[in-house]
Design a protein around this motif. Structure first.
Motif, short mmCIF file in Angstrom:
data_model
loop_
_atom_site.label_atom_id
_atom_site.label_comp_id
_atom_site.label_asym_id
_atom_site.label_seq_id
_atom_site.Cartn_x
_atom_site.Cartn_y
_atom_site.Cartn_z
N ALA B 4 0.85 -1.19 0.00
CA ALA B 4 0.00 0.00 0.00
C ALA B 4 0.89 1.24 0.00
N VAL B 5 0.51 2.21 -0.79
CA VAL B 5 1.28 3.45 -0.92
C VAL B 5 0.32 4.63 -0.76
N VAL B 14 -2.26 0.37 -4.24
CA VAL B 14 -1.31 -0.74 -4.05
C VAL B 14 -0.40 -0.75 -5.26
N GLU B 15 0.89 -0.72 -5.01
CA GLU B 15 1.87 -0.54 -6.08
C GLU B 15 2.95 -1.62 -5.99
N GLU B 16 3.69 -1.73 -7.07
CA GLU B 16 4.91 -2.55 -7.06
C GLU B 16 6.00 -1.69 -6.42
N GLY B 54 3.79 8.81 -1.79
CA GLY B 54 4.74 7.74 -2.09
C GLY B 54 5.19 6.97 -0.87
N SER B 55 4.85 7.46 0.33
CA SER B 55 5.29 6.73 1.53
C SER B 55 4.40 5.52 1.76
N ARG B 56 4.94 4.58 2.51
CA ARG B 56 4.25 3.31 2.73
C ARG B 56 3.37 3.39 3.97
N LEU B 57 2.50 2.42 4.10
CA LEU B 57 1.46 2.50 5.14
C LEU B 57 1.39 1.24 6.00
N GLY B 58 0.93 1.42 7.20
CA GLY B 58 0.62 0.28 8.07
C GLY B 58 1.74 -0.04 9.03
N LEU B 326 -5.16 -7.42 0.28
CA LEU B 326 -4.30 -6.23 0.24
C LEU B 326 -4.69 -5.30 -0.90
N GLU B 327 -5.01 -5.89 -2.06
CA GLU B 327 -5.30 -5.06 -3.23
C GLU B 327 -6.49 -4.13 -2.99
#
Lengths: 348, 348
Positions: B4-5, B14-16, B54-58, B326-327
């Motif tokens: 997740a982004v 949700v990104e690569e 662009g930062s990640r989550l969770g 997740l998606e």
């Protein structure tokens, strides 16, 4: 009888007032041997809080029991007794919780309509729950010990309470903010009663610092504000003190307390000014603090402290540095207001 | 790998992203089995706090260890592990004091520059001090138990911490303000872990109240504000509750806590909003309160809680009421934001 009477800000006189007398069967009348002036008595002297003209003054006194009501069983005529600054029944739920200063039937000596300690005698409501008799009686105590007993009525127990609220115990490091009689008593309480190892007193007055050292302060820091915080952090390996006693009660002293306490530490607050600051929650959350406060339940500590004083293991009397006769009470207010006296005894 | 982004308020994709990888020899890489969305994740979702695009989550996840650095000794490849929401070395002075959320070498998963829990894998710094392995390994736990383990990464331990900070123990009466996942977990912690007798949950949402009751709440009070305070006082013989858990963090919830706590009682605060209210000191002093707060040191509680879950004595999983792949993480944010979900699990 004679007693101090509040006339107006800066104007206290000694007047002839009605003799202290029993009203309820649970009352006692105590003839005052020693009384003293409290920092909080200065609030009305300075005109910071309003007090009715004609009201009586003082909430700290020791004396001998002169008369007891029909239902009083734990003290008798002739007993030398120590009175906490508030009376309490010592049986209600709050008293059972050790918070006699929130007694369901409590009150403060010197409040309008009551006798004050600064007089020749005092009606003591709830005598059984309030007064603690010196086991050996008047004969077991010489005059030189009376100030030590007098200190138990408020400042010694209040200082100790601050140290207790800070969580201090055996071997701990404690910082005391405030070098008035309560702060100094917190030093003594932390050291002599709780067994703290390192006790740091924040003080810039050499006379007060000297009393603090005699009470066991291992370090005295004269700096205040950010410099004071930095000095404490330097003394504590950068992490701050686990236990801080806040015995002033101003926004500045709270800032210092919050700045010098270690992560996970405790602040015990017995500084009660006439206005109460707001506490910023952010540092409490960030630093995992425990904040405890309250008007000291002197009665809770009194039996133990009395035993310590009588047995010579505790001597808080150096908080007193001026003794005056009752008739000169106004000079005592002036001396304390001008910081020429830490705390003034009234004797005779 | 997929993760997740954060893109902008209300916009999570949700990104690569680069695969999670060892950086330090004290790191581990954990393949995520389950993660979830936290109430605090909603702050940036709602645009209340800024977060870099662009930062990640969770920050809540459990998983299996996929790789370990050369210095990691307490977990090995294949272990099923539970991660607290912050990493910690578990050896520094703060950790030794049980405050792993103030570790000298700590950090939060999902903070900018780190892997978040809402992804396929996570680099875990300070793996030895952070991860706790399930003793029997993955084979000892069936899928139905995974949500219970997941709850330990934050809310269960945070709720328990609130109850601990309130001073609650065996046989006590505790009020919990807040019926989110943390408040509900505080009910469970007070009842099942600490042995409180009477646990009162303040809740006006029937679905949450039902979870609270299943966790052991003996009373549910729907009223708020003065009515809520009056209801608690009525339940407690007029004196208020000795222990109050503040799991919201707003001025209104603090007012309730201060209004319903008994003289001499304790408030344990784990409600951490994005803005922190000021605490009025007057009621703290007047009522002899103990106020404790802090971001829960989950790692401190984790071994005990893990053992309770694995042995079937504790099941905090009912705080989760929605499971998404997740998606579909954005649907989870929306559901929680709209209060259609108490807490959402991400699985697979």
């Amino acid at each position: 009888m004679r007693a101090a009477v509040y006339q107006a800000a800066g104007h206290v006189t000694v007047e002839e007032v009605p003799d202290a007398a029993l009203v309820e069967p649970t009352d006692a009348v105590v003839r005052v041997l020693r009384s003293c002036i409290c920092g909080s008595d200065l609030w009305s002297w300075r005109g910071v809080i309003q007090r009715p003209a004609g009201s009586r003054l003082g909430h700290e006194f020791i004396g001998t029991v002169e008369e007891v009501g029909a239902k009083v069983t734990t003290v008798k005529v002739g007993d030398l007794v120590v009175a906490p600054f508030q009376w309490s029944d010592n049986t209600c739920p709050a008293c059972q919780d050790g918070i006699q200063t929130r007694c369901d039937h409590g009150g403060t000596f010197g409040a309008p309509g009551t006798d004050g300690g600064q007089g020749e005698a005092v009606r003591v409501p709830q005598a059984d729950g309030t007064l603690v008799a010196v086991p050996g009686g008047r004969a077991s105590v010489d005059d030189a010990q009376l100030p030590a007993l007098l200190a138990l009525t408020d400042v010694m127990a209040t200082g100790l309470h601050g140290a207790v609220l800070s969580g201090a115990g055996e071997g701990d490091t404690v910082v005391v903010i405030g070098d008035g009689a309560v702060g100094l008593s917190a030093v003594l309480g932390a050291k002599a009663v709780l067994g703290a190892e390192r006790v740091v007193l924040m003080s810039r007055h050499e006379d007060r610092a000297a009393v603090g050292r005699s009470f066991g302060a291992t370090d005295v820091i004269a700096e205040r504000g950010d410099e004071g915080i930095a000095a404490v952090r330097e003394l504590t390996g950068g992490r701050g003190a686990r236990h801080v006693v806040e015995a002033v009660g101003t926004p500045g002293s709270w800032e210092m307390a919050l700045g010098m306490v270690r992560v996970g530490g405790g602040i015990g607050a017995v500084g009660v000014p006439h206005t109460m600051p707001q506490l910023p929650l952010f540092p409490v959350v960030r630093d995992h603090l425990t904040v405890r406060a309250g008007i000291a339940p002197v009665r809770h500590y009194l039996p133990d402290l009395l035993e310590r004083v009588v047995s010579g293991r505790l001597d808080p009397s150096p908080v007193f540095d001026l003794t005056l006769p009752l008739e000169k009470v106004a000079d005592g207010y002036t001396a304390m207001d001008e910081r020429r006296s830490i705390k003034t005894v009234l004797a005779g």
